[in-house]
Enzyme design. Structure first.
Site, short mmCIF file in Angstrom:
data_model
loop_
_atom_site.label_atom_id
_atom_site.label_comp_id
_atom_site.label_asym_id
_atom_site.label_seq_id
_atom_site.Cartn_x
_atom_site.Cartn_y
_atom_site.Cartn_z
N HIS A 85 0.78 -1.24 0.00
CA HIS A 85 0.00 0.00 0.00
C HIS A 85 0.81 1.29 0.00
O HIS A 85 0.35 2.30 -0.53
CB HIS A 85 -0.92 0.04 1.23
CG HIS A 85 -2.06 -0.93 1.17
ND1 HIS A 85 -3.19 -0.72 0.41
CD2 HIS A 85 -2.26 -2.13 1.77
CE1 HIS A 85 -4.04 -1.72 0.54
NE2 HIS A 85 -3.50 -2.61 1.37
N SER B 171 1.60 -7.54 -3.29
CA SER B 171 2.28 -8.15 -2.15
C SER B 171 2.13 -9.67 -2.15
O SER B 171 2.55 -10.33 -1.20
CB SER B 171 1.74 -7.58 -0.83
OG SER B 171 0.38 -7.93 -0.66
FE FE Z 1 -4.56 -4.30 2.02
#
Ligand code: FE
Ligand code: PHE
Length: 300
Positions: A160, A220
């Site tokens: 993020h 991720s």
């Molecule tokens: Fe997240």
């Protein structure tokens, strides 16, 4: 360990989701309470990062996660993300949130703040609306190297934070937070959560070089990055706000549908109008399954 029923009654007492020291009931998760220590958090759910509390093994796990993931970005992640990933600093150690916040503040006015883990929606929206991004303090266990159920410090930071350095995306995230506070009032959080899921977590972007990922859940993830961009299995559909608000999603497998934007400007502009009439319209339409296809879908 706090039982889920205790957390539920605590939240009943205070429906605004202010921390009362127990694990909150969070959206989309099962019986198991979140693993963080909510007793250490403030009323707004933020806490200290406790950087000194990380072990050498924690730092090493972070480095291994980072190195596996950064090696995959070329040709799969959007340029805005690749341009910003270096802002996280050396992967040799889990970054210190206060140093990262200093850099972010200068770039886009954002900060990162530590939280014990998942937090209630209202608390989350409120932080975003203040340009404070909540990052989980703890890191997964070594046996969760490939998959962790709840977001940990690696997902939150690596996934993020880089795009918070991008001015247009940074503004989108704040607008989302403010929109979330409004959606809570209108009882439309589920519709808005789908927008978050299909953009911030699992969004793809159409670029001159081809499809690229910008969603944190993809960026991720060791396996989903390739899957989302390259696999012939999932469907990839043009961004359509109402369509997204109607579409359910899966939390325990790769996505079967990804939505594609042209640019962060398109995303920001498409989500700028007042959602209240849109929520009303969507409430009258039936939900769509995660893998459904409509004749009106623009297929990539
Ligand atoms: Fe997240
Ligand atoms: N325009 C939305 C509203 O009126 C706010 C919003 C902006 C929500 C961006 C999400 C993303 O509620």
């Amino acid at each position: 360990m706090v039982a889920l029923t205790d957390a539920t009654s605590a939240l009943d007492i205070d429906p605004r989701g202010v921390n009362s020291g127990v694990a909150p009931v969070t959206y989309g998760h099962g019986e198991r309470p979140p693993r963080g220590d909510y007793a250490q958090a403030r009323g707004d759910y933020t806490c200290e990062q406790d950087w000194a509390g990380y072990s050498a093994a924690d730092h090493d796990l972070y480095r291994r996660l980072y190195e596996r993931q950064v090696a995959q970005l070329k040709g799969l992640a959007c340029n805005e993300f690749i341009d910003a990933i270096g802002q996280l600093g050396s992967p040799a150690q889990i970054p210190r949130f206060d140093a990262l916040s200093e850099k972010l503040r200068r770039a886009t006015g954002w900060q990162v703040v530590a939280v014990p883990g998942l937090i209630p929606e209202e608390a989350f929206f409120s932080l975003l609306s203040q340009r404070r991004f909540p990052v989980t303090g703890w890191i997964r266990k070594p046996e969760e190297f490939d998959y962790v159920v709840e977001p940990d410090v690696f997902h939150d930071l690596f996934g993020h934070v880089p795009l918070l350095f991008n001015p247009m995306f940074a503004d989108y995230m704040q607008a989302y937070g403010a929109g979330g506070l409004k959606a809570s009032r209108l009882e439309s959080c589920e519709n808005l959560a789908r927008l978050y899921w299909y953009t911030v977590e699992f969004g793809l972007m159409d670029t001159p070089a081809g499809l690229r990922a910008y969603g944190a859940g993809i960026l991720s993830s060791a396996g989903e990055l390739r899957h989302s961009v390259l696999s012939s299995e999932p469907q990839r559909l043009g961004f359509d706000l109402e369509r997204i608000m109607r579409t359910r999603y899966k939390i325990d497998s790769y996505q079967s549908t990804y939505f594609v934007i042209n640019s962060f400007k398109q995303l920001f502009d498409a989500t700028a109008p007042d959602f209240e009439p849109i929520y009303e319209r969507v409430a009258d339409l039936h939900e769509l399954l995660a893998d459904e296809r409509l004749p009106t879908d623009r297929v990539f």
